[in-house]
Write an enzyme that holds these catalytic residues in place. Sequence first.
Site, PDB file in Angstrom:
ATOM      1  N   SER A 138      40.663  41.751  32.887  1.00 61.23           N
ATOM      2  CA  SER A 138      40.609  40.570  33.755  1.00 61.23           C
ATOM      3  C   SER A 138      39.813  40.895  35.007  1.00 61.23           C
ATOM      4  O   SER A 138      39.786  42.045  35.463  1.00 61.23           O
ATOM      5  CB  SER A 138      42.028  40.147  34.162  1.00 61.23           C
ATOM      6  OG  SER A 138      42.001  39.139  35.156  1.00 61.23           O
ATOM      7  N   TYR A 151      49.963  42.703  37.536  1.00 59.47           N
ATOM      8  CA  TYR A 151      48.946  42.263  36.587  1.00 59.47           C
ATOM      9  C   TYR A 151      47.627  42.981  36.863  1.00 59.47           C
ATOM     10  O   TYR A 151      46.985  43.518  35.945  1.00 59.47           O
ATOM     11  CB  TYR A 151      48.771  40.752  36.692  1.00 59.47           C
ATOM     12  CG  TYR A 151      47.832  40.154  35.675  1.00 59.47           C
ATOM     13  CD1 TYR A 151      48.266  39.883  34.380  1.00 59.47           C
ATOM     14  CD2 TYR A 151      46.515  39.843  36.008  1.00 59.47           C
ATOM     15  CE1 TYR A 151      47.410  39.328  33.435  1.00 59.47           C
ATOM     16  CE2 TYR A 151      45.660  39.283  35.076  1.00 59.47           C
ATOM     17  CZ  TYR A 151      46.107  39.029  33.791  1.00 59.47           C
ATOM     18  OH  TYR A 151      45.257  38.477  32.871  1.00 59.47           O
ATOM     19  N   LYS A 155      45.644  45.700  34.351  1.00 60.70           N
ATOM     20  CA  LYS A 155      44.308  45.455  33.815  1.00 60.70           C
ATOM     21  C   LYS A 155      43.310  46.515  34.289  1.00 60.70           C
ATOM     22  O   LYS A 155      42.458  46.973  33.508  1.00 60.70           O
ATOM     23  CB  LYS A 155      43.830  44.056  34.203  1.00 60.70           C
ATOM     24  CG  LYS A 155      44.672  42.930  33.596  1.00 60.70           C
ATOM     25  CD  LYS A 155      44.695  42.983  32.075  1.00 60.70           C
ATOM     26  CE  LYS A 155      45.366  41.775  31.457  1.00 60.70           C
ATOM     27  NZ  LYS A 155      45.360  41.797  29.983  1.00 60.70           N
TER      28      LYS A 155
END
Length: 246
Positions: A138, A151, A155
């Site tokens: 991401s 998150y 990533k």
Amino acid sequence: MDLTGQDFTGKTVIITGAGKGIGRACATLMAARGAEVVAITRTQADLDSLAAETGCRTVQADLSEAAAARAAMAEAGPADFLINSAGINVLESSFDMTEAGYEAVMGINLRAALIACQAFARARVAAGGGGAIVNITSIAGHRGFAEHLCYAASKAGLEGASRVMAKEFGPHGIRVNCVAPTITLTELAAEAWSDPEKAQPMMVRHPMNRFAEAEEVAQSIALLLSSDAGMITGAVLPVDGGFLAV
């Protein structure tokens, strides 16, 4: 245009998180291009509908548990390609991070992906080598977004690990790459970006002035899996409408 390199007839691809979003778009596209798809996800209803649409083989598993992730890969069996699409987000700020949120996000987004890569690569080496992996990361691993602490860490960590795997798997002919999408119009993104006041300032930072469609990300993944990308490994391909360029 010669697209024979992206004809996957006779090849098998394992896709984690295949029930929804980018993973489902990948399953649909790869099946349309001739691949046998092995879909792994935790919701049986998603697997049932995907099998009805594509004829894929299915494996139901909650990849948040390491043992379940290993068992799912064993059930999936050997394959030519692996797409790691399984992912979740828990919206917590740096001030509010909880152990539960950390374990949930890192367990699926990073640990499960590494287990899948390891199992896939071991099987490929036993079969004589070759094959390719694409891990979905991401732009959140490249830019700071509020409430995306774990998150982003998961990533960015997966991108770093993918470079290590590219180095270690390369002598066996196994390529490892990542795609780093911008906000993609999936159910997961809707939870974080459904508020227009939050989404609009983000959208205008994209030169193309829009977010991505899941099918567009899937097409980029298919390219990286194909023989047309035979000399690409250890790379991170932004699928971001130019977001990281400005």
